[in-house]
Motif scaffolding. Structure first.
Motif, mmCIF file in Angstrom:
data_model
loop_
_atom_site.group_PDB
_atom_site.id
_atom_site.type_symbol
_atom_site.label_atom_id
_atom_site.label_comp_id
_atom_site.label_asym_id
_atom_site.label_seq_id
_atom_site.Cartn_x
_atom_site.Cartn_y
_atom_site.Cartn_z
ATOM 1 N N PRO A 67 0.805 -1.222 0.000
ATOM 2 C CA PRO A 67 0.000 0.000 0.000
ATOM 3 C C PRO A 67 0.837 1.271 0.000
ATOM 4 C CG PRO A 67 0.042 -0.952 2.198
ATOM 5 C CD PRO A 67 0.785 -1.909 1.293
ATOM 6 N N LEU A 68 2.052 1.193 0.519
ATOM 7 C CA LEU A 68 2.915 2.369 0.640
ATOM 8 C C LEU A 68 4.259 2.105 -0.021
ATOM 9 C CD1 LEU A 68 2.212 3.226 4.365
ATOM 10 C CD2 LEU A 68 1.261 4.366 2.355
ATOM 11 N N PRO A 69 4.915 3.101 -0.544
ATOM 12 C CA PRO A 69 4.441 4.474 -0.640
ATOM 13 C C PRO A 69 3.317 4.613 -1.665
ATOM 14 C CG PRO A 69 6.530 4.260 -1.794
ATOM 15 C CD PRO A 69 6.248 2.932 -1.129
ATOM 16 N N ILE A 70 2.549 5.672 -1.519
ATOM 17 C CA ILE A 70 1.493 5.990 -2.472
ATOM 18 C C ILE A 70 2.123 6.724 -3.647
ATOM 19 C CG2 ILE A 70 -0.607 7.347 -2.850
ATOM 20 C CD1 ILE A 70 -1.229 6.887 0.141
ATOM 21 N N PHE A 71 1.688 6.379 -4.856
ATOM 22 C CA PHE A 71 2.188 7.041 -6.056
ATOM 23 C C PHE A 71 1.080 7.838 -6.716
ATOM 24 C CE2 PHE A 71 4.950 3.367 -5.530
ATOM 25 C CZ PHE A 71 6.198 3.953 -5.630
ATOM 26 N N SER A 72 1.447 8.969 -7.288
ATOM 27 C CA SER A 72 0.553 9.718 -8.170
ATOM 28 C C SER A 72 0.797 9.171 -9.569
ATOM 29 C CB SER A 72 0.886 11.212 -8.157
ATOM 30 O OG SER A 72 0.673 11.730 -6.872
ATOM 31 N N VAL A 73 -0.287 8.900 -10.298
ATOM 32 C CA VAL A 73 -0.177 8.323 -11.634
ATOM 33 C C VAL A 73 -0.990 9.182 -12.594
ATOM 34 C CG1 VAL A 73 -0.533 6.255 -13.033
ATOM 35 C CG2 VAL A 73 0.012 6.016 -10.604
ATOM 36 N N ARG A 74 -0.329 9.762 -13.584
ATOM 37 C CA ARG A 74 -1.020 10.573 -14.587
ATOM 38 C C ARG A 74 -1.367 9.682 -15.777
ATOM 39 N NH1 ARG A 74 -1.304 15.997 -15.366
ATOM 40 N NH2 ARG A 74 0.376 16.306 -13.886
ATOM 41 N N VAL A 75 -2.682 9.521 -15.993
ATOM 42 C CA VAL A 75 -3.203 8.707 -17.090
ATOM 43 C C VAL A 75 -4.033 9.622 -17.980
ATOM 44 C CG1 VAL A 75 -4.596 6.702 -17.723
ATOM 45 C CG2 VAL A 75 -3.354 6.702 -15.549
ATOM 46 N N ASP A 76 -3.640 9.765 -19.226
ATOM 47 C CA ASP A 76 -4.377 10.616 -20.170
ATOM 48 C C ASP A 76 -4.613 12.022 -19.609
ATOM 49 O OD1 ASP A 76 -4.526 8.505 -22.011
ATOM 50 O OD2 ASP A 76 -6.339 7.725 -21.070
ATOM 51 N N GLY A 77 -3.592 12.570 -18.941
ATOM 52 C CA GLY A 77 -3.655 13.940 -18.442
ATOM 53 C C GLY A 77 -4.333 14.122 -17.100
ATOM 54 N N VAL A 78 -4.868 13.059 -16.516
ATOM 55 C CA VAL A 78 -5.557 13.145 -15.220
ATOM 56 C C VAL A 78 -4.712 12.421 -14.167
ATOM 57 C CG1 VAL A 78 -7.669 12.597 -13.942
ATOM 58 C CG2 VAL A 78 -7.794 13.197 -16.378
ATOM 59 N N VAL A 79 -4.572 13.037 -12.996
ATOM 60 C CA VAL A 79 -3.762 12.448 -11.930
ATOM 61 C C VAL A 79 -4.642 11.639 -10.977
ATOM 62 C CG1 VAL A 79 -2.232 12.932 -9.975
ATOM 63 C CG2 VAL A 79 -2.044 14.276 -12.083
ATOM 64 N N TYR A 80 -4.221 10.409 -10.729
ATOM 65 C CA TYR A 80 -4.880 9.509 -9.788
ATOM 66 C C TYR A 80 -3.837 9.070 -8.766
ATOM 67 C CZ TYR A 80 -8.232 9.240 -13.616
ATOM 68 O OH TYR A 80 -9.127 9.551 -14.602
ATOM 69 N N HIS A 81 -4.265 8.296 -7.768
ATOM 70 C CA HIS A 81 -3.348 7.783 -6.755
ATOM 71 C C HIS A 81 -3.500 6.269 -6.654
ATOM 72 C CE1 HIS A 81 -2.416 11.843 -5.639
ATOM 73 N NE2 HIS A 81 -3.709 12.100 -5.563
ATOM 74 N N THR A 82 -2.421 5.633 -6.238
ATOM 75 C CA THR A 82 -2.443 4.174 -6.134
ATOM 76 C C THR A 82 -3.129 3.724 -4.855
ATOM 77 O OG1 THR A 82 -0.222 4.198 -5.148
ATOM 78 C CG2 THR A 82 -0.363 3.783 -7.513
ATOM 79 N N MET A 83 -3.865 2.611 -4.977
ATOM 80 C CA MET A 83 -4.392 1.907 -3.796
ATOM 81 C C MET A 83 -3.313 0.963 -3.278
ATOM 82 S SD MET A 83 -8.279 0.882 -4.872
ATOM 83 C CE MET A 83 -8.635 0.086 -3.316
ATOM 84 N N ASN A 84 -2.642 0.316 -4.249
ATOM 85 C CA ASN A 84 -1.514 -0.542 -3.933
ATOM 86 C C ASN A 84 -0.686 -0.713 -5.197
ATOM 87 O OD1 ASN A 84 -2.377 -3.038 -5.376
ATOM 88 N ND2 ASN A 84 -3.986 -3.093 -3.812
ATOM 89 N N TRP A 85 0.482 -1.318 -5.033
ATOM 90 C CA TRP A 85 1.392 -1.509 -6.161
ATOM 91 C C TRP A 85 2.269 -2.715 -5.870
ATOM 92 C CZ3 TRP A 85 6.709 -1.183 -5.506
ATOM 93 C CH2 TRP A 85 7.122 -0.673 -4.277
ATOM 94 N N SER A 86 2.902 -3.204 -6.901
ATOM 95 C CA SER A 86 3.870 -4.290 -6.771
ATOM 96 C C SER A 86 4.902 -4.111 -7.879
ATOM 97 C CB SER A 86 3.181 -5.656 -6.904
ATOM 98 O OG SER A 86 2.824 -5.886 -8.256
ATOM 99 N N LEU A 87 5.853 -4.995 -7.934
ATOM 100 C CA LEU A 87 6.836 -4.933 -9.011
ATOM 101 C C LEU A 87 6.219 -5.347 -10.346
ATOM 102 C CD1 LEU A 87 10.040 -6.269 -7.234
ATOM 103 C CD2 LEU A 87 9.392 -3.905 -7.721
ATOM 104 N N GLY A 88 4.971 -5.795 -10.314
ATOM 105 C CA GLY A 88 4.275 -6.185 -11.540
ATOM 106 C C GLY A 88 3.336 -5.130 -12.085
ATOM 107 N N GLY A 89 2.887 -4.200 -11.208
ATOM 108 C CA GLY A 89 1.951 -3.196 -11.692
ATOM 109 C C GLY A 89 1.383 -2.332 -10.586
ATOM 110 N N LEU A 90 0.340 -1.575 -10.952
ATOM 111 C CA LEU A 90 -0.269 -0.602 -10.049
ATOM 112 C C LEU A 90 -1.779 -0.785 -10.041
ATOM 113 C CD1 LEU A 90 1.454 2.506 -11.679
ATOM 114 C CD2 LEU A 90 2.192 1.429 -9.554
ATOM 115 N N LEU A 91 -2.402 -0.546 -8.899
ATOM 116 C CA LEU A 91 -3.857 -0.468 -8.825
ATOM 117 C C LEU A 91 -4.193 0.973 -8.468
ATOM 118 C CD1 LEU A 91 -6.565 -1.930 -9.043
ATOM 119 C CD2 LEU A 91 -6.427 -2.361 -6.572
ATOM 120 N N VAL A 92 -4.869 1.656 -9.396
ATOM 121 C CA VAL A 92 -5.176 3.083 -9.286
ATOM 122 C C VAL A 92 -6.620 3.230 -8.822
ATOM 123 C CG1 VAL A 92 -5.406 5.198 -10.634
ATOM 124 C CG2 VAL A 92 -3.505 3.638 -11.082
#
Length: 105
Positions: free
Chosen positions: A12-37
């Motif tokens: 769950p941490l750290p939280i990342f900001s992810v810009r997708v198509d110009g809109v910023v979202y935040h991660t719920m969780n992440w791994s070395l395989g990917g992100l859940l926004v």
């Protein structure tokens, strides 16, 4: 629910900001395989490949990177599951630096 297919542990941490198509979202969780926004409200569909900007949401460090990801799952208005196209040395180092910065305080 089916068998768990993830090979990387979700964090769950750290939280990342992810810009997708110009809109910023935040991660719920992440791994070395990917992100859940969380809170995704765009038009992407499973199977899409998209370039995103990822940034550590941390006041003490400013780590950011632009990467290509594949959309794995979309729940409109809720979540966007993204898988990294490849775990490059640069991407691995990015996560390592972000994770280490959390413990330097």
């Amino acid at each position: 629910r089916g068998k768990e297919r993830r090979k990387d542990r979700r964090l769950p941490l750290p939280i990342f900001s992810v810009r997708v198509d110009g809109v910023v979202y935040h991660t719920m969780n992440w791994s070395l395989g990917g992100l859940l926004v969380e809170g995704y409200s765009g038009d992407r569909q499973s199977g899409d490949t998209v370039q995103v900007d990822i940034k550590a949401k941390d006041a003490t460090a400013d780590f950011r990177m632009r990467i290509n990801v594949q959309v794995i799952r979309v729940i409109p208005g809720e979540t966007l599951a993204l898988q990294f196209e490849a775990m490059s040395p640069a991407l691995y180092e990015f996560f390592e630096r972000c994770f280490a910065a959390r413990f330097k305080r």
